[in-house]
Design a protein around this motif. Sequence first.
Motif, short mmCIF file in Angstrom:
data_model
loop_
_atom_site.label_atom_id
_atom_site.label_comp_id
_atom_site.label_asym_id
_atom_site.label_seq_id
_atom_site.Cartn_x
_atom_site.Cartn_y
_atom_site.Cartn_z
N PHE A 70 -37.72 14.21 -16.00
CA PHE A 70 -38.46 14.13 -14.74
C PHE A 70 -39.39 12.92 -14.73
N HIS A 71 -40.13 12.73 -15.81
CA HIS A 71 -41.07 11.61 -15.86
C HIS A 71 -40.35 10.26 -15.99
N LEU A 72 -39.14 10.29 -16.54
CA LEU A 72 -38.38 9.04 -16.69
C LEU A 72 -37.73 8.60 -15.39
N ALA A 73 -37.09 9.55 -14.69
CA ALA A 73 -36.24 9.16 -13.57
C ALA A 73 -36.42 10.00 -12.32
N GLY A 74 -37.32 10.99 -12.34
CA GLY A 74 -37.43 11.85 -11.17
C GLY A 74 -38.81 11.90 -10.56
N ASP A 75 -39.78 11.27 -11.21
CA ASP A 75 -41.17 11.34 -10.78
C ASP A 75 -41.50 10.05 -10.02
N LEU A 76 -41.83 10.18 -8.75
CA LEU A 76 -42.06 8.99 -7.93
C LEU A 76 -43.20 8.10 -8.45
N PRO A 77 -44.31 8.67 -9.02
CA PRO A 77 -45.33 7.77 -9.60
C PRO A 77 -44.81 6.88 -10.71
N ALA A 78 -43.65 7.22 -11.30
CA ALA A 78 -43.09 6.36 -12.35
C ALA A 78 -42.68 5.00 -11.79
N HIS A 97 -27.94 7.86 -9.51
CA HIS A 97 -27.09 9.01 -9.83
C HIS A 97 -27.86 10.07 -10.63
N LEU A 98 -28.88 9.64 -11.33
CA LEU A 98 -29.65 10.57 -12.16
C LEU A 98 -30.79 11.22 -11.39
N PHE A 99 -31.32 10.52 -10.42
CA PHE A 99 -32.51 11.01 -9.71
C PHE A 99 -32.32 12.40 -9.09
N PRO A 100 -31.19 12.71 -8.43
CA PRO A 100 -31.07 14.04 -7.81
C PRO A 100 -31.22 15.18 -8.81
N TYR A 101 -30.88 14.96 -10.06
CA TYR A 101 -31.03 16.00 -11.10
C TYR A 101 -32.41 15.91 -11.76
N ALA A 102 -32.84 14.69 -12.04
CA ALA A 102 -34.12 14.50 -12.73
C ALA A 102 -35.29 14.98 -11.88
N GLU A 108 -44.53 2.84 -10.74
CA GLU A 108 -45.47 1.83 -11.24
C GLU A 108 -44.95 1.23 -12.54
N ALA A 109 -44.31 2.06 -13.37
CA ALA A 109 -43.78 1.56 -14.63
C ALA A 109 -42.49 0.77 -14.41
N TRP A 110 -41.63 1.28 -13.52
CA TRP A 110 -40.33 0.62 -13.29
C TRP A 110 -40.47 -0.53 -12.30
N GLU A 111 -41.60 -0.60 -11.58
CA GLU A 111 -41.80 -1.58 -10.52
C GLU A 111 -40.73 -1.43 -9.45
N ALA A 112 -40.28 -0.18 -9.29
CA ALA A 112 -39.29 0.14 -8.26
C ALA A 112 -39.23 1.65 -8.14
N ASP A 113 -38.71 2.11 -7.05
CA ASP A 113 -38.56 3.55 -6.83
C ASP A 113 -37.52 4.08 -7.81
N PRO A 114 -37.84 5.15 -8.60
CA PRO A 114 -36.84 5.71 -9.52
C PRO A 114 -35.54 6.10 -8.83
N GLN A 115 -35.63 6.45 -7.56
CA GLN A 115 -34.41 6.80 -6.83
C GLN A 115 -33.49 5.59 -6.69
#
Length: 246
Positions: free
Chosen positions: A45-53, A67-72, A55-62
């Motif tokens: 969830f914190h890697l690929a499903g949490d929108l505040p992440a 493909h991973l976001f709907p599950y994460a 800031e770390a990815w400098e992009a929306d995790p979605q």
Amino acid sequence: MTTTLQQRRSPGSPSPAPNPPQRRNSRIAVMDGLRLVAALSVSLFHLAGDLPASEAWEADPQTVFPHLFPYASFGWLGVELFFMISGFVICMSCWGRTPGQFFRSRVVRLFPAYWPAVLITTAVVALWPVATHHLSIDKIILNLTMVNKAFGVDCVDSAYWTLWYELRFYVLFGVAMLWRGLTLHRTLLFCYGWLIAAVVAAAGKLPLLDLIFQPLYAPLFVAGIAFFLIHRFGSNLQIWGAIGFS
């Protein structure tokens, strides 16, 4: 030729001591498996499903993990599972113990791992403040007590927020139950009483009641306790009633 050597005892020598009885393993393998599932779910969830992440990815995790976001994005349910496991395990570990033994066991189990985690997180955030901000020294020291949220101080890592809820559960369970000892009847009264108090706290919107009875997560802790009672005593309508109430 194969020769088997056997030691012979002299007539006056003592017989060898029998093997000591094997201790029964009190661990429940499925609990460890569920802990692993819960931990991996929260990590995902914190890697690929949490929108505040973002800031770390400098992009929306979605966008980063389409493909991973709907599950994460459902990985937060691992926290709910953790709270249920906690209710089960705490009730199991408390059975037959005094309040002093219980609280000592919690301190020994939690703080030796928690203190290095806080210090390591503090060092990492100080060097690479990517997804969170660095706290002042006094707030870091308060984090080491595990009661920083009671004073409105942020955790050095937001993922530690669950510990404040766990700590309050330990205190409530210890004070309410352990001073008289655990029995099936007393534990069921505690479960039903806590759920009723949680409903009252939620309806009353009083900060003190909310602090003590945790209406948001009380049903998860109580359900875990009830499942332990089924594990220990077998299924009956009163225990399933507590689960249904939860």
